[in-house]
Design a protein around this motif. Structure first.
Motif, PDB file in Angstrom:
ATOM      1  N   ALA A  93      48.490  52.005  77.071  1.00 29.26           N
ATOM      2  CA  ALA A  93      48.330  52.793  75.858  1.00 29.26           C
ATOM      3  C   ALA A  93      49.157  52.187  74.718  1.00 29.26           C
ATOM      4  O   ALA A  93      50.220  51.609  74.934  1.00 29.26           O
ATOM      5  N   ARG A  94      48.672  52.335  73.496  1.00 33.84           N
ATOM      6  CA  ARG A  94      49.373  51.760  72.354  1.00 33.84           C
ATOM      7  C   ARG A  94      50.667  52.514  72.076  1.00 33.84           C
ATOM      8  O   ARG A  94      50.751  53.725  72.226  1.00 33.84           O
ATOM      9  N   SER A  95      51.684  51.783  71.672  1.00 36.28           N
ATOM     10  CA  SER A  95      52.937  52.401  71.277  1.00 36.28           C
ATOM     11  C   SER A  95      52.771  53.052  69.913  1.00 36.28           C
ATOM     12  O   SER A  95      51.796  52.801  69.187  1.00 36.28           O
ATOM     13  N   LEU A  96      53.751  53.882  69.540  1.00 32.47           N
ATOM     14  CA  LEU A  96      53.693  54.529  68.228  1.00 32.47           C
ATOM     15  C   LEU A  96      53.688  53.480  67.117  1.00 32.47           C
ATOM     16  O   LEU A  96      52.973  53.613  66.115  1.00 32.47           O
ATOM     17  N   GLY A  97      54.482  52.417  67.310  1.00 25.14           N
ATOM     18  CA  GLY A  97      54.501  51.367  66.303  1.00 25.14           C
ATOM     19  C   GLY A  97      53.140  50.711  66.134  1.00 25.14           C
ATOM     20  O   GLY A  97      52.700  50.430  65.014  1.00 25.14           O
ATOM     21  N   ASP A  98      52.456  50.456  67.259  1.00 27.93           N
ATOM     22  CA  ASP A  98      51.120  49.863  67.190  1.00 27.93           C
ATOM     23  C   ASP A  98      50.147  50.786  66.471  1.00 27.93           C
ATOM     24  O   ASP A  98      49.317  50.351  65.660  1.00 27.93           O
ATOM     25  N   ILE A  99      50.246  52.085  66.793  1.00 24.68           N
ATOM     26  CA  ILE A  99      49.347  53.054  66.167  1.00 24.68           C
ATOM     27  C   ILE A  99      49.525  53.063  64.656  1.00 24.68           C
ATOM     28  O   ILE A  99      48.555  53.052  63.886  1.00 24.68           O
ATOM     29  N   LEU A 100      50.783  53.052  64.218  1.00 31.96           N
ATOM     30  CA  LEU A 100      51.049  53.178  62.786  1.00 31.96           C
ATOM     31  C   LEU A 100      50.766  51.905  62.004  1.00 31.96           C
ATOM     32  O   LEU A 100      50.830  51.903  60.774  1.00 31.96           O
ATOM     33  N   ARG A 101      50.450  50.807  62.710  1.00 34.59           N
ATOM     34  CA  ARG A 101      49.999  49.613  61.992  1.00 34.59           C
ATOM     35  C   ARG A 101      48.535  49.730  61.568  1.00 34.59           C
ATOM     36  O   ARG A 101      48.040  48.929  60.772  1.00 34.59           O
ATOM     37  N   ASP A 102      47.860  50.747  62.117  1.00 30.29           N
ATOM     38  CA  ASP A 102      46.463  50.998  61.781  1.00 30.29           C
ATOM     39  C   ASP A 102      46.415  51.819  60.484  1.00 30.29           C
ATOM     40  O   ASP A 102      46.996  52.912  60.420  1.00 30.29           O
ATOM     41  N   PRO A 103      45.731  51.352  59.408  1.00 37.73           N
ATOM     42  CA  PRO A 103      45.679  52.101  58.139  1.00 37.73           C
ATOM     43  C   PRO A 103      45.140  53.519  58.316  1.00 37.73           C
ATOM     44  O   PRO A 103      45.621  54.452  57.660  1.00 37.73           O
ATOM     45  N   ALA A 104      44.145  53.700  59.186  1.00 38.50           N
ATOM     46  CA  ALA A 104      43.588  55.042  59.391  1.00 38.50           C
ATOM     47  C   ALA A 104      44.616  55.965  60.021  1.00 38.50           C
ATOM     48  O   ALA A 104      44.702  57.152  59.669  1.00 38.50           O
ATOM     49  N   ALA A 105      45.406  55.432  60.952  1.00 34.61           N
ATOM     50  CA  ALA A 105      46.440  56.244  61.591  1.00 34.61           C
ATOM     51  C   ALA A 105      47.519  56.628  60.579  1.00 34.61           C
ATOM     52  O   ALA A 105      48.007  57.766  60.569  1.00 34.61           O
ATOM     53  N   ARG A 106      47.898  55.681  59.724  1.00 36.83           N
ATOM     54  CA  ARG A 106      48.898  55.985  58.701  1.00 36.83           C
ATOM     55  C   ARG A 106      48.386  57.071  57.759  1.00 36.83           C
ATOM     56  O   ARG A 106      49.124  57.970  57.346  1.00 36.83           O
ATOM     57  N   ALA A 107      47.105  57.005  57.447  1.00 35.50           N
ATOM     58  CA  ALA A 107      46.519  58.033  56.581  1.00 35.50           C
ATOM     59  C   ALA A 107      46.549  59.391  57.268  1.00 35.50           C
ATOM     60  O   ALA A 107      46.812  60.425  56.627  1.00 35.50           O
ATOM     61  N   ALA A 108      46.291  59.414  58.574  1.00 32.27           N
ATOM     62  CA  ALA A 108      46.336  60.670  59.317  1.00 32.27           C
ATOM     63  C   ALA A 108      47.741  61.247  59.328  1.00 32.27           C
ATOM     64  O   ALA A 108      47.937  62.463  59.168  1.00 32.27           O
ATOM     65  N   VAL A 109      48.751  60.387  59.501  1.00 31.36           N
ATOM     66  CA  VAL A 109      50.136  60.863  59.489  1.00 31.36           C
ATOM     67  C   VAL A 109      50.483  61.440  58.118  1.00 31.36           C
ATOM     68  O   VAL A 109      51.123  62.491  58.016  1.00 31.36           O
ATOM     69  N   ARG A 110      50.052  60.770  57.051  1.00 33.57           N
ATOM     70  CA  ARG A 110      50.317  61.297  55.703  1.00 33.57           C
ATOM     71  C   ARG A 110      49.655  62.664  55.526  1.00 33.57           C
ATOM     72  O   ARG A 110      50.236  63.579  54.922  1.00 33.57           O
ATOM     73  N   GLY A 111      48.460  62.816  56.072  1.00 33.08           N
ATOM     74  CA  GLY A 111      47.791  64.112  55.989  1.00 33.08           C
ATOM     75  C   GLY A 111      48.535  65.184  56.763  1.00 33.08           C
ATOM     76  O   GLY A 111      48.653  66.338  56.304  1.00 33.08           O
ATOM     77  N   LEU A 112      49.069  64.833  57.925  1.00 29.57           N
ATOM     78  CA  LEU A 112      49.838  65.798  58.719  1.00 29.57           C
ATOM     79  C   LEU A 112      51.133  66.190  58.015  1.00 29.57           C
ATOM     80  O   LEU A 112      51.544  67.354  58.045  1.00 29.57           O
ATOM     81  N   VAL A 113      51.782  65.206  57.384  1.00 36.94           N
ATOM     82  CA  VAL A 113      53.006  65.497  56.638  1.00 36.94           C
ATOM     83  C   VAL A 113      52.717  66.484  55.513  1.00 36.94           C
ATOM     84  O   VAL A 113      53.461  67.443  55.286  1.00 36.94           O
ATOM     85  N   LYS A 114      51.620  66.260  54.806  1.00 39.59           N
ATOM     86  CA  LYS A 114      51.253  67.165  53.720  1.00 39.59           C
ATOM     87  C   LYS A 114      50.945  68.558  54.257  1.00 39.59           C
ATOM     88  O   LYS A 114      51.345  69.578  53.670  1.00 39.59           O
ATOM     89  N   LEU A 115      50.243  68.618  55.390  1.00 39.93           N
ATOM     90  CA  LEU A 115      49.891  69.905  55.981  1.00 39.93           C
ATOM     91  C   LEU A 115      51.117  70.645  56.505  1.00 39.93           C
ATOM     92  O   LEU A 115      51.174  71.875  56.506  1.00 39.93           O
ATOM     93  N   ALA A 116      52.129  69.894  56.950  1.00 41.51           N
ATOM     94  CA  ALA A 116      53.312  70.505  57.553  1.00 41.51           C
ATOM     95  C   ALA A 116      54.221  71.171  56.540  1.00 41.51           C
ATOM     96  O   ALA A 116      55.057  72.007  56.910  1.00 41.51           O
ATOM     97  N   GLY A 117      54.113  70.809  55.261  1.00 43.22           N
ATOM     98  CA  GLY A 117      54.950  71.445  54.261  1.00 43.22           C
ATOM     99  C   GLY A 117      56.254  70.699  54.037  1.00 43.22           C
ATOM    100  O   GLY A 117      56.378  69.524  54.391  1.00 43.22           O
ATOM    101  N   PRO A 118      57.251  71.374  53.469  1.00 41.66           N
ATOM    102  CA  PRO A 118      58.510  70.711  53.085  1.00 41.66           C
ATOM    103  C   PRO A 118      59.101  69.934  54.260  1.00 41.66           C
ATOM    104  O   PRO A 118      59.251  70.476  55.358  1.00 41.66           O
ATOM    105  N   PRO A 119      59.443  68.660  54.035  1.00 44.65           N
ATOM    106  CA  PRO A 119      59.859  67.788  55.140  1.00 44.65           C
ATOM    107  C   PRO A 119      61.313  67.987  55.556  1.00 44.65           C
ATOM    108  O   PRO A 119      62.147  67.087  55.409  1.00 44.65           O
ATOM    109  N   LEU A 120      61.637  69.164  56.050  1.00 43.14           N
ATOM    110  CA  LEU A 120      62.981  69.422  56.562  1.00 43.14           C
ATOM    111  C   LEU A 120      62.919  69.500  58.082  1.00 43.14           C
ATOM    112  O   LEU A 120      62.146  70.283  58.640  1.00 43.14           O
TER     113      LEU A 120
END
Length: 435
Positions: A93-120
């Motif tokens: 299975a791909r490591s987290l680092g490998d996953i985040l090298r994928d532009p689509a995965a990075r976009a998904a993480v940005r979407g999750l951060v936005k959905l999660a609210g204030p980053p505390l």
């Protein structure tokens, strides 16, 4: 704008590159996912923040223990469906680092951060243990044992039932007539037979818990027993049981580290569900200490959880959730590593028996006991602690069923130089009186 459940499901599937096998209900009441499947309830945005700050098992555990995340429907089914995403992704299975090298995965993480609210980053639940590594000193071991076992004897009684045995039972066959109490009695008797206990002998029970093995050996086989534990609560409970059964002339329960036992030699030693706490750095010392405490020809029964070996990894493994919430400093090794260490200490290993399926059955009974008296369990501990135990035992039952972990009874002998082991020619005749 899409509802929170649909948005969350889409982003997670984009990140994981696979459909979610469970239904999702979000904090706004919206739902998405396969109809009829167990529902993963994300109660608040804080659950997402926990996952983002600690991706993987620990983040999920924190959300579960805090009550930010729960499951509606059958918990075993939900865990089985999600196991491929959490525990069984495989060595390739791909490591987290490998996953985040994928532009689509990075976009998904940005979407999750936005959905999660204030980053505390939310503080971990109070049930989480934090300490500076796996030291396995006498002091750190006392603290680890206290965290796990000094939860309260009444709570353990609720989960374990009258036998007060906190290790794998030995079942005749699954079915409505098979009771947990009888299966635990049969396990203690199996160990007694493997050790060939006889009246007048001395048994050392390492990690004696609430005294069940010590009392069984004294009552059923007439041996004198010393039981040692690091838990003050266990020792107090065990001593009361011993007194109530009139066994004080046969059983002594001590609050003592096994490394400090000096009154050998013993005819036999039982170590049941204790060696998982020893740790990789100390395991050879543990085996050598027990070897030194036995007389020549004496037997050791080492009952220990093990894990399946994997390619290109350390021999011992620490599970993030279990290390933080259940067994601090616990380390699992493959059974082959255990056998090797016992042999290096001077033991002759004579029998290895896997009873993996028996632990799955045992854990399901413990989960049933907990769920049947849930409100009392919460009163006896805390909502978070009760959730820890429910998740830990249910997930462990599945791990045993799926052969990710196992449990093994290793019978070893301190064979003298003459080579006379004292073992019967047909070793698996444990039920025979002369075995």
């Amino acid at each position: 704008m899409p509802d929170a459940a649909s948005r969350l499901t889409t982003l997670l599937e984009q990140l994981l590159e696979t459909p979610l096998p469970v239904r999702v209900r979000a904090w706004d009441g919206s739902e998405a996912g396969p109809p009829g499947a167990p529902t993963l309830v994300v109660r608040n945005r804080r659950a997402l923040r926990r996952l983002l700050f600690k991706p993987g098992e620990l983040g999920l555990a924190r959300a579960w223990v805090a009550g930010d995340l729960t499951v509606e429907g059958d918990l075993y089914t939900a865990l089985a469906l999600m196991s491929g995403l959490i525990w069984e992704r495989g060595e390739d299975a791909r490591s987290l680092g490998d996953i985040l090298r994928d532009p689509a995965a990075r976009a998904a993480v940005r979407g999750l951060v936005k959905l999660a609210g204030p980053p505390l980053p939310p503080a971990p639940p109070p049930e989480e243990v934090r300490r500076p590594g796996h030291l396995h000193t006498r002091r750190s071991d006392r603290r680890a044992i206290s965290h796990h076992y000094d939860v309260g004897n009444d709570f353990y009684g609720l989960v374990l039932g009258p036998s007060m045995v906190y290790s794998c039972a030995y079942w005749p066959a699954p079915g409505p007539d098979a009771t947990l109490e009888q299966a635990q009695y049969d396990k203690l008797e199996l160990i007694s037979r493997k050790l060939a206990l006889k009246p007048g002998q001395r048994l050392l029970d390492v990690g004696c818990g609430w005294g069940s093995m010590a009392m069984h050996a004294a009552r059923e086989h007439g041996v004198s027993v010393v039981g040692v534990t690091l838990s003050q609560e266990q020792a107090a409970y065990a001593n009361k049981r011993v007194a109530d059964e009139g066994l004080t002339d046969k059983v002594e329960i001590r609050v003592q580290d096994y490394r400090d036992v000096t009154d050998g030699p013993y005819d036999a030693i039982s170590s049941i569900g204790m060696a998982e706490h020893v740790g990789a750095a100390r395991y050879l010392d543990y085996a050598s200490d027990l070897h030194a405490l036995l007389k020549h020809g004496g037997r050791l029964l080492n009952h220990q959880i093990g894990r399946r070996p994997q390619r290109a990894e350390a021999e011992y493994h620490v599970d993030a959730f279990i290390d933080a919430y259940v067994f601090p400093d616990g380390e699992l090794a493959p059974v082959g590593t255990t056998v090797t260490q016992l042999e290096r200490a001077g033991f002759e290993v004579r029998d290895v028996e896997s009873i993996r399926e028996h632990y799955a059955l045992t854990l399901r009974r413990w989960v049933a006991n907990l769920e049947a008296d849930w409100d009392r369990a919460v009163r006896l501990t805390s909502p978070g602690r009760a959730r820890v135990w429910r998740l830990y035992m249910a997930a462990s039952a599945l791990a045993f069923e799926r052969n990710r972990i196992g449990v093994n009874q290793v019978l070893a002998v301190k064979t003298p130089g003459s080579g006379a082991s004292g073992m019967p020619l047909r070793a698996r005749t444990w039920g025979a009186p002369d075995a």
